[in-house]
Each structure stands twice: as C-alpha cells, then as structure tokens.
Scaffold this motif. Structure first.
Motif, PDB file in Angstrom:
ATOM      1  N   PHE A 270      54.628  47.156  59.776  1.00  0.00           N
ATOM      2  CA  PHE A 270      54.415  48.304  60.654  1.00  0.00           C
ATOM      3  C   PHE A 270      53.020  48.892  60.471  1.00  0.00           C
ATOM      4  CE2 PHE A 270      58.936  47.986  59.686  1.00  0.00           C
ATOM      5  CZ  PHE A 270      59.474  47.915  60.962  1.00  0.00           C
ATOM      6  N   ALA A 271      52.548  49.550  61.513  1.00  0.00           N
ATOM      7  CA  ALA A 271      51.223  50.163  61.469  1.00  0.00           C
ATOM      8  C   ALA A 271      51.192  51.307  60.461  1.00  0.00           C
ATOM      9  CB  ALA A 271      50.844  50.686  62.852  1.00  0.00           C
ATOM     10  N   HIS A 272      50.017  51.464  59.825  1.00  0.00           N
ATOM     11  CA  HIS A 272      49.857  52.509  58.812  1.00  0.00           C
ATOM     12  C   HIS A 272      49.467  53.822  59.498  1.00  0.00           C
ATOM     13  CE1 HIS A 272      47.956  53.711  54.663  1.00  0.00           C
ATOM     14  NE2 HIS A 272      48.997  54.466  55.008  1.00  0.00           N
TER      15      HIS A 272
ATOM     16  N   TYR B 174      64.400  49.768  51.481  1.00  0.00           N
ATOM     17  CA  TYR B 174      64.075  50.805  50.507  1.00  0.00           C
ATOM     18  C   TYR B 174      62.950  50.370  49.569  1.00  0.00           C
ATOM     19  CZ  TYR B 174      68.175  53.586  51.775  1.00  0.00           C
ATOM     20  OH  TYR B 174      69.085  54.356  52.451  1.00  0.00           O
ATOM     21  N   SER B 175      62.335  51.341  48.957  1.00  0.00           N
ATOM     22  CA  SER B 175      61.361  51.057  47.902  1.00  0.00           C
ATOM     23  C   SER B 175      62.102  50.412  46.737  1.00  0.00           C
ATOM     24  CB  SER B 175      60.686  52.352  47.444  1.00  0.00           C
ATOM     25  OG  SER B 175      61.632  53.203  46.802  1.00  0.00           O
ATOM     26  N   PRO B 176      61.434  49.654  45.876  1.00  0.00           N
ATOM     27  CA  PRO B 176      62.118  49.013  44.744  1.00  0.00           C
ATOM     28  C   PRO B 176      62.902  50.011  43.885  1.00  0.00           C
ATOM     29  CG  PRO B 176      59.939  48.081  44.997  1.00  0.00           C
ATOM     30  CD  PRO B 176      60.009  49.230  45.959  1.00  0.00           C
ATOM     31  N   ALA B 177      62.312  51.159  43.606  1.00  0.00           N
ATOM     32  CA  ALA B 177      62.994  52.149  42.759  1.00  0.00           C
ATOM     33  C   ALA B 177      64.243  52.689  43.445  1.00  0.00           C
ATOM     34  CB  ALA B 177      62.035  53.289  42.420  1.00  0.00           C
ATOM     35  N   ALA B 178      64.135  52.989  44.741  1.00  0.00           N
ATOM     36  CA  ALA B 178      65.282  53.528  45.472  1.00  0.00           C
ATOM     37  C   ALA B 178      66.383  52.484  45.623  1.00  0.00           C
ATOM     38  CB  ALA B 178      64.834  54.031  46.841  1.00  0.00           C
ATOM     39  N   ALA B 179      65.986  51.224  45.871  1.00  0.00           N
ATOM     40  CA  ALA B 179      66.980  50.159  46.015  1.00  0.00           C
ATOM     41  C   ALA B 179      67.751  49.950  44.721  1.00  0.00           C
ATOM     42  CB  ALA B 179      66.298  48.867  46.443  1.00  0.00           C
ATOM     43  N   ASP B 180      67.064  49.999  43.581  1.00  0.00           N
ATOM     44  CA  ASP B 180      67.737  49.837  42.286  1.00  0.00           C
ATOM     45  C   ASP B 180      68.767  50.932  42.049  1.00  0.00           C
ATOM     46  OD1 ASP B 180      66.261  47.581  41.758  1.00  0.00           O
ATOM     47  OD2 ASP B 180      64.753  48.615  40.536  1.00  0.00           O
TER      48      ASP B 180
ATOM     49  N   ASP C  12      51.564  62.441  56.360  1.00  0.00           N
ATOM     50  CA  ASP C  12      50.360  62.691  55.565  1.00  0.00           C
ATOM     51  C   ASP C  12      49.885  61.376  54.949  1.00  0.00           C
ATOM     52  OD1 ASP C  12      48.283  63.765  54.164  1.00  0.00           O
ATOM     53  OD2 ASP C  12      49.513  64.731  52.631  1.00  0.00           O
ATOM     54  N   ASP C  13      49.208  60.572  55.734  1.00  0.00           N
ATOM     55  CA  ASP C  13      48.624  59.309  55.283  1.00  0.00           C
ATOM     56  C   ASP C  13      49.662  58.325  54.738  1.00  0.00           C
ATOM     57  OD1 ASP C  13      46.116  60.171  56.037  1.00  0.00           O
ATOM     58  OD2 ASP C  13      45.689  61.059  54.086  1.00  0.00           O
ATOM     59  N   ASP C  14      50.081  58.497  53.489  1.00  0.00           N
ATOM     60  CA  ASP C  14      50.963  57.530  52.854  1.00  0.00           C
ATOM     61  C   ASP C  14      52.412  57.983  52.747  1.00  0.00           C
ATOM     62  OD1 ASP C  14      48.840  55.825  52.547  1.00  0.00           O
ATOM     63  OD2 ASP C  14      48.425  56.397  50.469  1.00  0.00           O
TER      64      ASP C  14
ATOM     65  N   LEU D  21      59.751  58.342  54.021  1.00  0.00           N
ATOM     66  CA  LEU D  21      59.087  57.040  53.946  1.00  0.00           C
ATOM     67  C   LEU D  21      57.804  57.136  53.128  1.00  0.00           C
ATOM     68  CD1 LEU D  21      59.398  56.223  57.738  1.00  0.00           C
ATOM     69  CD2 LEU D  21      60.701  55.086  55.955  1.00  0.00           C
ATOM     70  N   SER D  22      57.501  56.040  52.416  1.00  0.00           N
ATOM     71  CA  SER D  22      56.241  55.935  51.673  1.00  0.00           C
ATOM     72  C   SER D  22      55.590  54.601  52.004  1.00  0.00           C
ATOM     73  CB  SER D  22      56.493  56.032  50.165  1.00  0.00           C
ATOM     74  OG  SER D  22      56.909  57.338  49.807  1.00  0.00           O
ATOM     75  N   TRP D  23      54.263  54.606  52.006  1.00  0.00           N
ATOM     76  CA  TRP D  23      53.503  53.374  52.269  1.00  0.00           C
ATOM     77  C   TRP D  23      53.343  52.622  50.959  1.00  0.00           C
ATOM     78  CZ3 TRP D  23      52.327  50.840  56.532  1.00  0.00           C
ATOM     79  CH2 TRP D  23      51.360  49.835  56.485  1.00  0.00           C
ATOM     80  N   LEU D  24      54.043  51.488  50.837  1.00  0.00           N
ATOM     81  CA  LEU D  24      54.041  50.712  49.598  1.00  0.00           C
ATOM     82  C   LEU D  24      53.800  49.241  49.908  1.00  0.00           C
ATOM     83  CD1 LEU D  24      57.209  52.293  47.926  1.00  0.00           C
ATOM     84  CD2 LEU D  24      54.820  52.772  47.336  1.00  0.00           C
ATOM     85  N   ASN D  25      52.842  48.645  49.226  1.00  0.00           N
ATOM     86  CA  ASN D  25      52.566  47.208  49.355  1.00  0.00           C
ATOM     87  C   ASN D  25      52.388  46.784  50.815  1.00  0.00           C
ATOM     88  OD1 ASN D  25      52.836  46.884  46.516  1.00  0.00           O
ATOM     89  ND2 ASN D  25      55.074  46.752  46.747  1.00  0.00           N
ATOM     90  N   GLY D  26      51.670  47.591  51.558  1.00  0.00           N
ATOM     91  CA  GLY D  26      51.327  47.221  52.925  1.00  0.00           C
ATOM     92  C   GLY D  26      52.396  47.458  53.965  1.00  0.00           C
ATOM     93  N   ASP D  27      53.400  48.287  53.672  1.00  0.00           N
ATOM     94  CA  ASP D  27      54.429  48.561  54.671  1.00  0.00           C
ATOM     95  C   ASP D  27      55.143  49.867  54.340  1.00  0.00           C
ATOM     96  OD1 ASP D  27      55.740  48.038  57.040  1.00  0.00           O
ATOM     97  OD2 ASP D  27      56.521  46.088  56.404  1.00  0.00           O
TER      98      ASP D  27
END
Length: 291
Positions: free
Chosen positions: A118-120, A155-161, A208-210, A244-250
């Motif tokens: 997705f677009a940043h 989900y982000s890795p932390a949230a998925a865990d 806000d950006d990320d 949502l957070s921008w992590l590892n390009g998505d």
C-alpha cells in the motif's frame, strides 16, 4: 466472519446499477436533434448568402468548441498534480472526501490472497484497512492454519504474537459448533459456511506519517447455507477502527476496536433460498479495495 460479529472474536481492544431508465452507464444522457439543413426538402431551394462577419463568428464558435472538448478530455484522463486547482487537496491527504474514489490506481501487490504494498500515505492506510477488514471477516478465519496466516499478514509481528493464542481460544470447538462447524472449522457435507465482509466506506481519523487511525464502515454476511441449517445467513452492520503503523514497507495493524452500525433500515427484498446463497458465494468473487 465479518471483523467482529455478535460473537466479537477479537475482543474489545484488538483488534447496480439502480433501476434508472436514464442511467448514464453505457450512455451519455444526451439526445440528438437533427435540424433542417437550410431549406433542404424544397426543390431547387437556395441558401441565403452569408457575409464575412457571420463566417468569422461561426469559425470562432467552432474553435471554442474544439478547445472545450480537448480540455474535457484532458481533465477526464486522471491528470497529475499539475492539473489540480491551486489549494486542492491531494488524493492521499488526510481530510480528503471520505467515501469518494480518488482515481488512483489500486494496489498491485499480494501476500497470499491479501493485498499488500500500500501507498505510504493516508490513502494507502485506508486501502490497507479496508482490505484487512475483508481478510479478518473471511471464512478462512475459522480454520487454525489460515487464521494464523491472516494474523501474520495483517498485524504487526508484536500484535500477531499477542493475538494468536487468544484467537485460538475464541475459536473453540464450542463456538464453532454453535455456527454449525466441526472442531476444525469445516461445514457439514452439503452445506456452505459463509462469512464475508463488504466495506462500504473508509474514513481517516488521524494520520501522521508512519501512523494512522482508520475507520471502516462495513456490512457483513455470516451463517450456514444448507437445507438443515439452524443459523441461516444474515447481515450485520458495523464499524471497525484500526490503528496502523508503517512497518517494513507496508501498513500493519497494531490494535483495533469495533462498534455496531450505522445500520440502514432493512429493505423489503425477500430472503433467497439457501441454494441460491451458496451458488452466489461460489460464483461471485471479492474485490481488492483501494481509495
């Protein structure tokens, strides 16, 4: 299952055309009137002579029409920022029209069956939230292997865990049995389990950006289609709000909540037979949602 039906499996903190005879679809809503060509139809009729001033006027009108058509074609081609009016908001800017399409091409990537890349920007965050809502509301959430794959993608890795074990507990054999599924999440032979989420619109609550906070208003389908079903397919209306957070390009979900509605007044369309519902689910595929 739609992202959070009456069972709320994520928990509170986790996350046509109208029958219009004047439709413009395939048409232009324009009528063509053929005007008489001078005194055509009268034998040996002569056209009145035109002076040079009339000829100049007609030529000017033709030039203006050609210029107008060229400008309209240029504007309809999805021009870039150079074509935008001064001060106009860019498609991805927070605060842009919530439900109107922007005309930007949809995301091209796929992570399994889920859109990715997705677009940043705010527009990309909305696209991510809509597509993630669809994944979390799918029938694949009811089998352990595919559920874990969806969690790891959305989900982000932390949230998925943190969510994996609670989700497995939520999809207990007792819960699945209430839906007519076996302990592995499979429907009985001759029946079709249906769970779909259909986003109606998205709204940026913060950007806000990320990081972003996006609300997805959706309708969901949930139930068992079959002659012996005790839980027929029904609809629900909810709003899923994702952090949502921008992590590892998505974009990845770090948290989510859900609320009921807004729900419209039910229509007067009679419910279809179960076999028609099963056939529709088999024949009609889903969409990749993009702003």
């Amino acid at each position: 299952m739609s992202p959070g039906d009456e069972h709320d499996y994520r928990g509170k903190d986790q996350g046509g055309r109208p029958d219009d005879p004047y439709s413009t679809l395939g048409g232009t809503r324009q009528t063509r009137t053929r005007l008489p060509d001078g005194d055509a139809g009268l034998p040996h009729a002569r056209r009145p002579a035109r002076n040079s001033r009339s000829l100049v006027t007609i030529t000017g009108v033709v030039v203006l029409l050609i210029a107008a058509i060229a400008f309209a074609n240029r504007g309809g081609g999805g021009g870039g920022d150079a074509d935008a009016a001064p001060g106009a908001k860019k498609p991805g800017a927070a605060g842009s029209t919530p439900t109107a399409a922007t005309g930007t091409k949809p995301v091209q990537g796929k992570n399994g069956t889920i859109a990715s890349g997705f677009a940043h920007d705010a527009q990309g965050a909305q696209s991510a939230a809509a597509n993630y809502a669809v994944a979390l509301g799918s029938a694949e959430m009811f089998t352990k292997e595919s559920r874990h794959r969806i969690l790891d993608t959305v989900y982000s890795p932390a949230a998925a865990d943190k969510l994996r074990a609670p989700q497995d507990l939520a999809y207990s054999a007792e819960f699945l049995a209430r839906l007519g599924l076996d302990p592995d999440g499979n429907a009985p032979q001759g029946s079709t389990f249906i769970s779909r989420t259909v986003p109606v619109g998205t709204k940026v609550l913060a950007f806000d950006d990320d990081t972003a906070k996006v609300a997805v208003w959706y309708t969901g389908l949930i139930g068992m289609s079959g002659e012996d079903s005790t839980k027929p397919v029904s609809t629900t209306w909810k709003t899923w709000t994702a952090q949502l957070s921008w992590l590892n390009g998505d974009w990845k979900v770090t948290g989510a909540s859900e609320s009921d509605g807004p729900a419209p007044v039910p229509g007067d369309v009679a419910a279809s037979q179960s076999d028609a519902i099963s056939k529709a689910v088999e024949e009609y595929g889903g969409f990749t949602y993009a702003r």
